[in-house]
Design an enzyme around this catalytic site. Structure first.
Site, PDB file in Angstrom:
ATOM      1  CE1 TYR A 150      -3.707   2.310   0.117  1.00 49.44           C
ATOM      2  CE2 TYR A 150      -2.928   3.034   2.265  1.00 49.44           C
ATOM      3  CZ  TYR A 150      -3.762   3.189   1.174  1.00 49.44           C
ATOM      4  OH  TYR A 150      -4.653   4.223   1.146  1.00 49.44           O
ATOM      5  CE1 TYR A 160      -3.015   0.350   5.436  1.00 43.35           C
ATOM      6  CE2 TYR A 160      -0.619   0.481   5.347  1.00 43.35           C
ATOM      7  CZ  TYR A 160      -1.796  -0.173   5.038  1.00 43.35           C
ATOM      8  OH  TYR A 160      -1.747  -1.346   4.331  1.00 43.35           O
TER       9      TYR A 160
HETATM   10  N1  NAD Z   1      -7.793  -3.741   1.385  1.00 43.33           N
HETATM   11  C1  NAD Z   1      -7.003  -2.736   1.066  1.00 43.33           C
HETATM   12  O1  NAD Z   1      -7.405  -1.552   1.059  1.00 43.33           O
HETATM   13  C2  NAD Z   1      -5.587  -3.009   0.655  1.00 43.33           C
HETATM   14  C3  NAD Z   1      -4.864  -2.050  -0.080  1.00 43.33           C
HETATM   15  C4  NAD Z   1      -3.550  -2.310  -0.426  1.00 43.33           C
HETATM   16  C5  NAD Z   1      -2.946  -3.506  -0.017  1.00 43.33           C
HETATM   17  N2  NAD Z   1      -3.681  -4.425   0.703  1.00 43.33           N
HETATM   18  C6  NAD Z   1      -3.019  -5.660   1.132  1.00 43.33           C
HETATM   19  O2  NAD Z   1      -3.624  -6.762   0.492  1.00 43.33           O
HETATM   20  C7  NAD Z   1      -3.345  -7.936   1.261  1.00 43.33           C
HETATM   21  C8  NAD Z   1      -4.610  -8.741   1.431  1.00 43.33           C
HETATM   22  O3  NAD Z   1      -5.527  -8.063   2.249  1.00 43.33           O
HETATM   23  P1  NAD Z   1      -7.073  -7.960   1.940  1.00 43.33           P
HETATM   24  O4  NAD Z   1      -7.373  -6.502   1.831  1.00 43.33           O
HETATM   25  O5  NAD Z   1      -7.458  -8.872   0.848  1.00 43.33           O
HETATM   26  O6  NAD Z   1      -7.740  -8.415   3.347  1.00 43.33           O
HETATM   27  P2  NAD Z   1      -8.078  -9.853   3.955  1.00 43.33           P
HETATM   28  O7  NAD Z   1      -8.394  -9.575   5.390  1.00 43.33           O
HETATM   29  O8  NAD Z   1      -9.100 -10.524   3.143  1.00 43.33           O
HETATM   30  O9  NAD Z   1      -6.682 -10.662   3.850  1.00 43.33           O
HETATM   31  C9  NAD Z   1      -5.666 -10.630   4.833  1.00 43.33           C
HETATM   32  C10 NAD Z   1      -5.247 -12.074   5.030  1.00 43.33           C
HETATM   33  O10 NAD Z   1      -4.113 -12.195   5.900  1.00 43.33           O
HETATM   34  C11 NAD Z   1      -4.267 -13.451   6.546  1.00 43.33           C
HETATM   35  N3  NAD Z   1      -3.407 -13.612   7.728  1.00 43.33           N
HETATM   36  C12 NAD Z   1      -3.415 -12.848   8.859  1.00 43.33           C
HETATM   37  N4  NAD Z   1      -2.560 -13.373   9.750  1.00 43.33           N
HETATM   38  C13 NAD Z   1      -2.008 -14.481   9.175  1.00 43.33           C
HETATM   39  C14 NAD Z   1      -1.058 -15.444   9.614  1.00 43.33           C
HETATM   40  N5  NAD Z   1      -0.483 -15.392  10.838  1.00 43.33           N
HETATM   41  N6  NAD Z   1      -0.721 -16.454   8.770  1.00 43.33           N
HETATM   42  C15 NAD Z   1      -1.286 -16.539   7.529  1.00 43.33           C
HETATM   43  N7  NAD Z   1      -2.182 -15.646   7.065  1.00 43.33           N
HETATM   44  C16 NAD Z   1      -2.545 -14.632   7.883  1.00 43.33           C
HETATM   45  C17 NAD Z   1      -5.742 -13.404   6.942  1.00 43.33           C
HETATM   46  O11 NAD Z   1      -6.241 -14.649   7.393  1.00 43.33           O
HETATM   47  C18 NAD Z   1      -6.377 -12.917   5.667  1.00 43.33           C
HETATM   48  O12 NAD Z   1      -6.712 -13.987   4.819  1.00 43.33           O
HETATM   49  C19 NAD Z   1      -2.708  -7.444   2.566  1.00 43.33           C
HETATM   50  O13 NAD Z   1      -1.291  -7.514   2.446  1.00 43.33           O
HETATM   51  C20 NAD Z   1      -3.154  -6.012   2.603  1.00 43.33           C
HETATM   52  O14 NAD Z   1      -2.323  -5.199   3.417  1.00 43.33           O
HETATM   53  C21 NAD Z   1      -4.990  -4.212   1.027  1.00 43.33           C
END
Ligand code: NAD
Length: 259
Positions: A150, A160
């Site tokens: 991000y 954040y």
């Molecule tokens: N949603 C947004 O606005 C956004 C923007 C940019 C980047 N991202 C990034 O995208 C990625 C996915 O996030 P998302 O938005 O799809 O949300 P999400 O909550 O669906 O996914 C996050 C995942 O991390 C997993 N996780 C957490 N702890 C864990 C552990 N100890 N071992 C294994 N897995 C673990 C969770 O179970 C979950 O499936 C993340 O890196 C997030 O920072 C999200």
């Protein structure tokens, strides 16, 4: 639409919790493009989420792994290689979590135990995944690894919180391990810096709706959706982007240059 861009390729997708997850959409897109998959998530997320539905649709086994555990990650690669009968061609790291964010603890008052845990899950885990893969020789020549990031790694978004530091660390690991894995086996490693997206992790950030609408207005193309992020990941896993590595790639409708 399928062009079989990933036909014959085998990949591991980390982080599909539910239908909103970016990893969920990416698994669907990779499957539609002909890839064979292994799905993984933390044991607790497997219990709370709906990953079995995704497993059914994609015909993929689910192998539990907490990314903070060396043993779990090693077991994941060993089992995946058994399943595929060899190494993998791509990996999606779609994992993020901050206890300071969850508990609403201000950045200037962060609890360092929580900081350590969040850093381990959100950033060091990429190093652990890559180091384990290298040790087991689990990624095929010209394989591709993508981790999601991000823009808070570059710019200030006070709410954040410590996730901004985690993302800066994550992007740095992608660069440094990208160098090591590149010279060793032509494996490429990139981060994709995605627009704010309504998911479980995203919505946990204070003022998240404000992020989404501000970015939507500021980006010449508007915010990129999770489905569009999935499509972009497909291109990075495909052979059409073989020479792209050690990059942080903004997938944000042009937001980076407007902010
Ligand atoms: N949603 C947004 O606005 C956004 C923007 C940019 C980047 N991202 C990034 O995208 C990625 C996915 O996030 P998302 O938005 O799809 O949300 P999400 O909550 O669906 O996914 C996050 C995942 O991390 C997993 N996780 C957490 N702890 C864990 C552990 N100890 N071992 C294994 N897995 C673990 C969770 O179970 C979950 O499936 C993340 O890196 C997030 O920072 C999200």
């Amino acid at each position: 639409m399928s062009n079989n861009l990933l036909k014959g390729k085998k990949g591991i997708i980390f982080g599909a919790l539910d239908e909103n997850s970016i990893a969920w959409k990416t698994a669907l897109a990779c499957h539609a493009q002909g890839a064979e998959l292994v799905l993984t998530n933390a044991p607790i997320a497997l219990r709370m989420g709906t990953i079995n539905k995704l497993a059914e649709i994609t015909g993929a086994p689910v192998i539990p792994a907490d990314v903070t555990s060396n043993e779990d990650v090693e077991n994941l690669f060993t089992k995946s290689m058994e399943h595929f009968g060899g190494g993998v061609d791509f990996i999606l790291h779609s994992i993020g979590m901050s206890i300071n964010v969850r508990k609403g603890i201000h950045y200037t008052e962060n609890n360092y135990e929580f900081t350590h845990k969040g850093l381990d899950i959100s950033a060091l885990s990429l190093h652990r995944v890559l180091a384990t893969a290298m040790k087991l020789d689990a990624i095929n020549e010209w394989g591709s690894v993508v981790a999601l990031s991000y823009i808070a790694a570059q710019r200030i978004f006070p709410d954040y919180n410590d996730m901004a530091d985690n993302k800066a660390y994550l992007e740095s690991i992608a660069r440094n391990f990208g160098y090591q894995y590149g010279i060793k086996k032509n494996v490429r490693i990139n981060t994709v810096s995605q627009s704010p997206t309504r998911t479980t992790a995203g919505s946990g950030v204070k003022g998240f709706d404000g992020f989404v609408s501000y970015a939507e207005k500021m980006s010449p193309l508007g915010n990129a959706t999770a489905e569009q992020c999935a499509d972009y990941c497909v291109t990075l896993f495909s052979d059409l982007t073989k020479m792209v590595t050690m990059q942080n790639l903004f997938h944000d409708g042009g937001y980076f240059h407007r902010r």
